[in-house]
Design a protein around this motif. Structure first.
Motif, PDB file in Angstrom:
ATOM      1  N   THR A 125      21.860 -13.466  13.569  1.00 43.96           N
ATOM      2  CA  THR A 125      22.942 -13.437  15.111  1.00 43.96           C
ATOM      3  C   THR A 125      23.130 -12.177  15.607  1.00 43.96           C
ATOM      4  OG1 THR A 125      23.738 -15.602  14.168  1.00 43.96           O
ATOM      5  CG2 THR A 125      24.737 -14.481  15.903  1.00 43.96           C
ATOM      6  N   GLU A 155      18.122 -26.679  15.484  1.00 42.01           N
ATOM      7  CA  GLU A 155      17.919 -26.176  16.838  1.00 42.01           C
ATOM      8  C   GLU A 155      18.025 -27.285  17.991  1.00 42.01           C
ATOM      9  OE1 GLU A 155      17.325 -23.181  18.250  1.00 42.01           O
ATOM     10  OE2 GLU A 155      17.621 -22.064  16.208  1.00 42.01           O
ATOM     11  N   SER A 181      26.805 -16.959  20.679  1.00 33.85           N
ATOM     12  CA  SER A 181      27.412 -18.166  20.457  1.00 33.85           C
ATOM     13  C   SER A 181      26.277 -19.215  20.205  1.00 33.85           C
ATOM     14  CB  SER A 181      28.283 -18.730  21.691  1.00 33.85           C
ATOM     15  OG  SER A 181      27.641 -18.662  22.981  1.00 33.85           O
ATOM     16  N   ARG A 182      25.054 -19.057  20.875  1.00 32.95           N
ATOM     17  CA  ARG A 182      23.834 -19.858  20.711  1.00 32.95           C
ATOM     18  C   ARG A 182      23.446 -19.778  19.308  1.00 32.95           C
ATOM     19  NH1 ARG A 182      19.287 -19.852  19.294  1.00 32.95           N
ATOM     20  NH2 ARG A 182      17.679 -21.231  20.319  1.00 32.95           N
ATOM     21  N   ASP A 183      23.365 -18.412  18.786  1.00 27.80           N
ATOM     22  CA  ASP A 183      22.839 -18.263  17.387  1.00 27.80           C
ATOM     23  C   ASP A 183      23.911 -18.971  16.570  1.00 27.80           C
ATOM     24  OD1 ASP A 183      20.374 -17.601  18.389  1.00 27.80           O
ATOM     25  OD2 ASP A 183      20.877 -15.345  17.794  1.00 27.80           O
ATOM     26  N   SER A 184      25.011 -18.848  16.699  1.00 28.78           N
ATOM     27  CA  SER A 184      26.102 -19.070  15.685  1.00 28.78           C
ATOM     28  C   SER A 184      26.317 -20.713  15.683  1.00 28.78           C
ATOM     29  CB  SER A 184      27.380 -18.529  16.346  1.00 28.78           C
ATOM     30  OG  SER A 184      27.633 -17.096  16.251  1.00 28.78           O
ATOM     31  N   ALA A 185      26.248 -21.199  16.866  1.00 33.57           N
ATOM     32  CA  ALA A 185      26.213 -22.594  16.896  1.00 33.57           C
ATOM     33  C   ALA A 185      24.848 -23.119  16.018  1.00 33.57           C
ATOM     34  CB  ALA A 185      26.100 -23.080  18.347  1.00 33.57           C
ATOM     35  N   ALA A 186      23.819 -22.659  16.227  1.00 34.48           N
ATOM     36  CA  ALA A 186      22.573 -23.108  15.370  1.00 34.48           C
ATOM     37  C   ALA A 186      22.587 -22.722  13.908  1.00 34.48           C
ATOM     38  CB  ALA A 186      21.285 -22.228  15.923  1.00 34.48           C
ATOM     39  N   ARG A 230      25.443 -25.670  12.734  1.00 35.38           N
ATOM     40  CA  ARG A 230      24.729 -26.608  12.909  1.00 35.38           C
ATOM     41  C   ARG A 230      23.620 -27.162  12.271  1.00 35.38           C
ATOM     42  NH1 ARG A 230      22.954 -28.159  17.484  1.00 35.38           N
ATOM     43  NH2 ARG A 230      23.343 -30.446  17.276  1.00 35.38           N
ATOM     44  N   ASN A 285      22.845 -26.290  21.169  1.00 35.61           N
ATOM     45  CA  ASN A 285      23.296 -24.782  21.068  1.00 35.61           C
ATOM     46  C   ASN A 285      23.037 -24.294  22.314  1.00 35.61           C
ATOM     47  OD1 ASN A 285      23.300 -25.616  18.263  1.00 35.61           O
ATOM     48  ND2 ASN A 285      21.064 -24.887  17.902  1.00 35.61           N
ATOM     49  N   GLU A 286      21.816 -24.511  22.981  1.00 35.10           N
ATOM     50  CA  GLU A 286      21.740 -24.029  24.544  1.00 35.10           C
ATOM     51  C   GLU A 286      23.037 -24.168  25.355  1.00 35.10           C
ATOM     52  OE1 GLU A 286      19.419 -21.896  25.182  1.00 35.10           O
ATOM     53  OE2 GLU A 286      18.141 -22.131  23.397  1.00 35.10           O
TER      54      GLU A 286
END
Length: 194
Positions: free
Chosen positions: A12, A79, A68-73, A76, A83-84
């Motif tokens: 991240t 991919e 936030s995209r990488d943290s969500a990925a 969770r 996430n996007e």
């Protein structure tokens, strides 16, 4: 083909640093263009003094989106468009911060989240399936396309004739006979062939 549940965590912080640098450079380019289009002469430092806010908005959008995209990925462990959407919403809210309006901030976040999720689902401009179940190895796909469009050698020779790197089996023997009949020269003997 990888299993759908195989997830490899992403770095991240490294991705965020790279994206922040890229969006900051893009912001600086737009600020420079904006600086050159001003009617009054503000000098080279006008990029920072007059348009520094634009650079900060670009940097903030890129940093918050990627983080936030990488943290969500990573949280969770998959991919996908969710996430996007999360990254797009958080990154889009930065646009509203510059306007100092909560409704605009939420609207920009929702709009950016929608665009980023749709981009992910449609695989961008090129298109493609959303699921990776149907994903094919690129080399195998290209080989299949080559075989699909490949013509038989005899059809190619009938249309183009022999020569220029296109030769049918038995070409050397036919060439030798043609030269012997037309010029009386046996090429096989001249080259030391039997």
């Amino acid at each position: 083909m990888a299993d759908a549940h195989d997830y490899h965590p992403v770095d991240t912080l490294a991705n965020t640093a790279r994206t922040t640098l890229q969006t900051t450079i893009a912001g600086a380019v737009f600020a420079g263009a904006q600086n050159t289009l001003r009617k009054q002469n503000v000098g080279a430092m006008g990029i920072l003094t007059r348009s520094g806010g634009l650079i900060a908005v670009y940097a903030g959008v890129g940093a918050l989106y990627q983080f936030s995209r990488d943290s969500a990925a990573n949280l969770r462990q998959k991919e996908g468009a969710v996430n996007e959407a999360i990254g797009g919403f958080v990154g889009g809210t930065v646009l509203g911060l510059a306007r100092r309006s909560i409704p605009f901030m939420l609207g920009a976040g929702v709009c950016t989240a929608s665009i980023m999720a749709a981009w992910n689902v449609t695989k961008g401009v090129s298109g493609g399936e959303y699921t990776e179940e149907f994903a094919e190895d690129e080399v195998e796909r290209r080989e299949a396309l080559k075989k699909l469009r490949r013509r038989p050698i005899q059809e190619t020779i009938d249309q183009l004739g022999e020569g220029r790197g296109i030769y049918a089996p038995g070409y050397e023997e036919r060439r030798r006979e043609r030269l012997l009949a037309k010029y009386g020269v046996d090429v096989g003997e001249a080259q030391g062939q039997k």
